[in-house]
Design an enzyme around this catalytic site. Structure first.
Site, short mmCIF file in Angstrom:
data_model
loop_
_atom_site.label_atom_id
_atom_site.label_comp_id
_atom_site.label_asym_id
_atom_site.label_seq_id
_atom_site.Cartn_x
_atom_site.Cartn_y
_atom_site.Cartn_z
N GLU A 145 4.92 6.82 27.04
CA GLU A 145 3.64 7.04 26.34
C GLU A 145 3.80 8.35 25.59
O GLU A 145 3.81 9.43 26.19
CB GLU A 145 2.46 7.15 27.34
CG GLU A 145 1.13 7.34 26.62
CD GLU A 145 -0.03 7.75 27.55
OE1 GLU A 145 0.17 7.96 28.75
OE2 GLU A 145 -1.15 7.89 27.02
N ASP A 176 -2.06 12.11 16.40
CA ASP A 176 -2.62 12.80 15.23
C ASP A 176 -2.18 12.04 13.98
O ASP A 176 -0.99 11.74 13.84
CB ASP A 176 -2.09 14.24 15.17
CG ASP A 176 -2.50 15.02 16.42
OD1 ASP A 176 -3.70 15.08 16.70
OD2 ASP A 176 -1.60 15.55 17.11
N ASP A 189 -7.72 5.19 15.86
CA ASP A 189 -9.03 5.10 15.21
C ASP A 189 -8.87 5.40 13.72
O ASP A 189 -9.85 5.39 12.99
CB ASP A 189 -9.97 6.18 15.79
CG ASP A 189 -9.45 7.56 15.46
OD1 ASP A 189 -8.32 7.88 15.88
OD2 ASP A 189 -10.12 8.30 14.73
N ASP A 209 4.28 14.85 26.03
CA ASP A 209 3.39 15.61 25.15
C ASP A 209 3.86 17.06 25.17
O ASP A 209 4.56 17.48 26.11
CB ASP A 209 1.93 15.52 25.64
CG ASP A 209 0.91 15.84 24.54
OD1 ASP A 209 0.16 14.93 24.13
OD2 ASP A 209 0.85 17.02 24.10
C1 LIG Z 1 -5.12 13.32 19.32
S1 LIG Z 1 -4.27 13.75 20.76
C2 LIG Z 1 -4.26 12.22 21.66
C3 LIG Z 1 -4.02 12.40 23.11
C4 LIG Z 1 -4.15 11.12 23.97
N1 LIG Z 1 -3.19 10.12 23.60
C5 LIG Z 1 -5.55 10.59 23.90
O1 LIG Z 1 -5.74 9.49 23.34
O2 LIG Z 1 -6.48 11.22 24.44
C6 LIG Z 1 -2.62 13.86 20.15
C7 LIG Z 1 -1.63 14.48 21.13
O3 LIG Z 1 -0.34 14.45 20.53
C8 LIG Z 1 0.38 15.60 20.92
N2 LIG Z 1 1.44 15.77 19.91
C9 LIG Z 1 1.32 15.69 18.57
N3 LIG Z 1 2.51 15.83 17.95
C10 LIG Z 1 3.42 16.00 18.96
C11 LIG Z 1 4.85 16.20 18.99
N4 LIG Z 1 5.56 16.21 17.87
N5 LIG Z 1 5.45 16.33 20.18
C12 LIG Z 1 4.72 16.31 21.34
N6 LIG Z 1 3.38 16.12 21.38
C13 LIG Z 1 2.75 15.96 20.21
C14 LIG Z 1 -0.66 16.69 20.95
O4 LIG Z 1 -0.27 17.76 21.78
C15 LIG Z 1 -1.89 15.94 21.49
O5 LIG Z 1 -2.00 16.05 22.90
#
Ligand SMILES: C[S@@+](CC[C@H](N)C(=O)[O-])C[C@H]1O[C@@H](n2cnc3c(N)ncnc32)[C@H](O)[C@@H]1O
Length: 230
Positions: A57, A131, A167, A82
């Protein structure tokens, strides 16, 4: 870092099945005792998986899919990845409490993922509310962009699938274009996950932190599952 974040972070670091690596120069995983470990090639045996799949994941946040799927499918292994350890501490805490032996977490940048697994070791990848990086010049940071798919191909088996839940109409359309350009097969495409009953377990049953916020804001949730290899 605030006190609360530091506490959560310390908890993440104290749990045995949590690993981390933050160095592009030395992409070696460290365990909770800060000892270098070589688990690549041994993840399934480490998680007690004999016949099931190994699923990642990515951008797992609090790790709701890692925990929920590990509980529902004990024959498979799930690993949440993450960069934010303070977020993952929640999922790691649940895995600890529920004594789930088939789940683990890696705190690292997903750009380094190929260093933590052997070729062909991973059977599937969830990407849940990543993101969207909407600006065109950030497109290569999207987790379904061609450079990321190439990274996943280095560690995934030939039957691996990618499952995106989002989304963001922009990220969804972008991903469908990448799939089309790379001539990949779509196995499931659901333009509105909550429009009706859903036969894919977990899609409606597991809601993440970000998903709850998007649902509250009445956003439509989209899902696509596709083969990583043409
Ligand atoms: C919008 S949040 C979504 C978190 C979770 N999947 C949720 O639905 O609640 C995006 C997550 O991606 C992680 N993230 C983004 N780019 C990343 C990267 N290159 N390596 C590791 N984590 C990353 C961020 O730290 C963040 O926790």
């Amino acid at each position: 870092m605030g006190k609360d974040k530091l506490k959560k972070f310390a908890k993440y670091k104290s749990i045995p099945f949590c690993y981390e690596n933050l160095s592009f120069d030395q992409p070696q995983l460290l365990d909770s005792q800060n000892q270098a470990v070589s688990i690549a090639g041994h993840w399934k045996s480490n998680l007690g998986i004999t016949r099931g799949d190994l699923i990642l994941e990515l951008a797992c946040g609090k790790g709701e899919y890692t925990v929920g799927m590990a509980e529902h499918y004990p024959e498979n292994g799930y690993i949440g990845v993450d960069i934010k350890g303070a977020r993952m501490h929640q999922g790691a805490g649940f895995v600890d409490e529920k004594k789930l032996s088939n789940a683990a977490f890696i705190r690292s940048r997903i750009e380094l993922i190929e260093h933590f697994f052997n070729p062909g070791e991973v059977d599937g990848i969830f990407i849940i509310f990543p993101d969207p990086f909407l600006r065109n010049r950030s497109a290569s940071r999207r987790l379904t962009s061609p450079p990321f798919l190439d990274r996943y191909r280095k560690i995934c088996g030939p039957k691996a699938t990618i499952r995106l839940k989002t989304d963001s109409p922009e990220l969804y359309e972008y991903t469908l274009e990448v799939i089309h350009e790379q001539k990949l097969q779509i196995n499931h495409q659901i333009n509105d996950v909550y429009a009706g009953p859903c036969s894919l377990w977990g899609l409606q049953e597991i809601q993440t932190f970000y998903e709850a916020m998007h649902l509250e804001a009445k956003k439509t949730i989209m899902y696509v599952e596709f083969n990583l290899f043409a």
